[in-house]
Write a protein that holds these residues in place. Structure first.
Motif, short mmCIF file in Angstrom:
data_model
loop_
_atom_site.label_atom_id
_atom_site.label_comp_id
_atom_site.label_asym_id
_atom_site.label_seq_id
_atom_site.Cartn_x
_atom_site.Cartn_y
_atom_site.Cartn_z
N TRP A 175 -1.61 -4.77 -1.08
CA TRP A 175 -2.17 -6.04 -1.55
C TRP A 175 -1.13 -7.00 -2.11
O TRP A 175 -1.25 -8.22 -1.92
N LEU A 176 -0.09 -6.49 -2.75
CA LEU A 176 0.95 -7.38 -3.26
C LEU A 176 1.80 -7.96 -2.12
O LEU A 176 2.24 -9.11 -2.19
N GLY A 224 3.68 9.37 3.05
CA GLY A 224 2.42 8.94 3.66
C GLY A 224 1.65 7.98 2.78
O GLY A 224 1.08 7.00 3.25
N VAL A 225 1.63 8.26 1.46
CA VAL A 225 0.94 7.36 0.53
C VAL A 225 1.59 5.98 0.54
O VAL A 225 0.91 4.95 0.50
N ALA A 226 2.90 5.94 0.61
CA ALA A 226 3.62 4.67 0.55
C ALA A 226 3.60 3.92 1.87
O ALA A 226 3.39 2.69 1.89
N PHE A 227 3.79 4.61 2.99
CA PHE A 227 4.02 3.91 4.26
C PHE A 227 3.06 4.30 5.38
O PHE A 227 3.15 3.75 6.47
N LEU A 279 -4.55 -0.44 -1.09
CA LEU A 279 -4.13 0.29 -2.28
C LEU A 279 -3.18 1.44 -1.99
O LEU A 279 -2.27 1.70 -2.77
N LEU A 280 -3.38 2.15 -0.88
CA LEU A 280 -2.51 3.30 -0.58
C LEU A 280 -2.66 3.72 0.87
O LEU A 280 -3.67 3.44 1.52
#
Length: 424
Positions: A147-148, A63-66, A72-73
């Motif tokens: 953001w990246l 969940g944090v990643a996708f 940011l997260l």
């Protein structure tokens, strides 16, 4: 389910199996690179740590990643509930498994800095934290629309997200744990602590090489127009160049074709091409693989001479090579391939200026600061709370016995003890 979606699903699941199979490669590579008294421990922790990684990534990390969130997260998708998105039209479960296999590789890299002196409990605690709050955050920045990604960072399969991040945590652990007993003399000179089985090291390296096809080519997430074959092509060219360069340097510098150096040359070049494999022409892939292998070779020597005990050479083979590959993508990214992938801008040599290199450098710097800073904080807290390292007598006797109650090679150990008794 449409035929095209079904084919994509089959491809993603096949790639997932290849990447998960890299855990076998890491187990053999690390066990072969360790001393006999620690071989079973090094291999066994690979299995339990991957199980802990799976549960942690399912509960929170995915969940944090996708999950949907901000730059940011991700802020939703715990236990895969909510509106977390699958990719390429395939079911969410296959997306999770594919991304889990990548996260598991990153965690396996981390363990290189812990080898032969860390407590088994540390693998459980830090492994869970890494999968929840370190890897997924940087993963979100690049792979999850953060953001990246918005800046156009080109890291097709994870030279920075997977390899550099894992290497940074491994380096932090190596510093905080300190060197293995007997690694350095009082005057700072280095003692070689050779691994017990170079055959395991080679087999492990070959399994990683094969699994990398799923790693890089699988990141196309689609069989459409066969682009995955091109990605495999550049990956194989780079890794072959890395192998040749590593052997050549070993012969020139040490006058012997050192087996671990050969394996590390292949891996370092694979790490480097992981960012660039979809963005560069074949000739550039050869350059990237060769340059990364050479730089990893020399930095491994420098790092060791500076007093850092990095048993599996994670800092150079995964860290430095990850930096090299990510930066050189900004140099060699070809216009036609950038247009095809749809990420970032063409590289420096094609008239794109330094813009893409600046973006790549920003991603490298942010990853080092975040992964390094958080790893240092967490491991420092664990060091004060429970200690990171086994007791000296346990390290001397070996982690097979002290952590698991039996040696990985009991017959050999029994034979050696009997021979020692007879000589006494």
């Amino acid at each position: 389910m449409k035929e095209s979606v079904l084919l994509n699903l089959l491809w993603v699941m096949f790639a997932t199996i290849l990447v998960m199979g890299m855990q076998i490669g890491f187990a053999l590579l690390e066990a072969g690179s360790a001393r006999m008294k620690n071989a079973a421990h090094v291999a066994g922790k690979q299995m339990i740590s991957f199980a802990i990684a799976t549960l942690s990534f399912w509960a929170i990390g995915f969940g944090v990643a996708f999950g949907k969130g901000n730059a940011l997260l991700g802020t939703e998708g715990w236990f895969m509930h909510g509106d977390s998105m699958s990719t390429a039209g395939v079911p969410i479960a296959s997306t999770f498994l594919f991304q889990l296999s990548f996260a598991g590789v990153s965690l396996a890299i981390v363990w290189g800095g812990f080898a032969e002196r860390a407590k088994l409990s540390l693998y459980f605690l830090f492994g869970a934290f890494y999968m929840i709050a370190i890897y997924p955050v940087v993963g979100h920045w690049v792979f999850g629309g953060g953001w990246l990604a918005a800046w156009g960072m080109q890291d097709f399969a994870g030279s920075t997200v997977v390899h550099l991040q894992g290497a940074v945590a491994a380096c932090v652990a190596s510093v905080l744990l300190g060197p293995r007993k007997g690694k350095f003399n009082r005057d700072g000179t280095v003692n070689v602590l050779p691994g017990h089985n170079q055959v395991y090291t080679v087999i492990g390296g070959f399994i990683l090489w094969i699994g990398w096809i799923g790693f890089n080519a699988g990141s196309t997430l689609s069989v459409k127009d066969g682009f995955f074959a091109y990605v495999t092509f550049t990956t194989m060219l780079a890794s072959s160049a890395g192998a040749v360069v590593a052997v050549g340097l070993s012969l020139l510098h040490g006058r012997k074709a050192d087996i671990p150096t050969m394996v590390n040359g292949v891996i370092a070049s694979l790490v480097a091409i992981t960012a660039a494999c979809a963005f560069v022409e074949p000739w550039a892939a050869v350059i990237i693989g060769g340059v990364a292998s050479a730089i990893a070779y020399w930095t491994a020597i420098v790092v060791e001479r500076r007093g850092l005990d990095d048993p599996i050479f994670a800092c150079s083979v995964h860290g430095i090579a990850g930096v090299v590959g990510t930066l050189l993508t900004g140099v060699f990214a070809a216009p036609r391939l950038v247009e095809k992938v749809g990420v970032g801008q063409m590289g420096l040599i094609y008239g794109g200026g330094i813009h893409q290199m600046v973006v790549q450098l920003a991603g490298i710097g942010a990853t080092i600061l975040y992964a390094g800073g958080v790893s240092w904080f967490v491991l420092s807290v664990l060091k004060r709370w429970m200690g990171l390292r086994v007791q000296e007598r346990e390290e001397v006797s070996g982690l097979d016995l002290s952590e698991h109650g039996a040696y990985g090679y009991p017959e050999h150990i029994a034979f050696m003890k009997e021979e020692k008794r007879k000589r006494a």
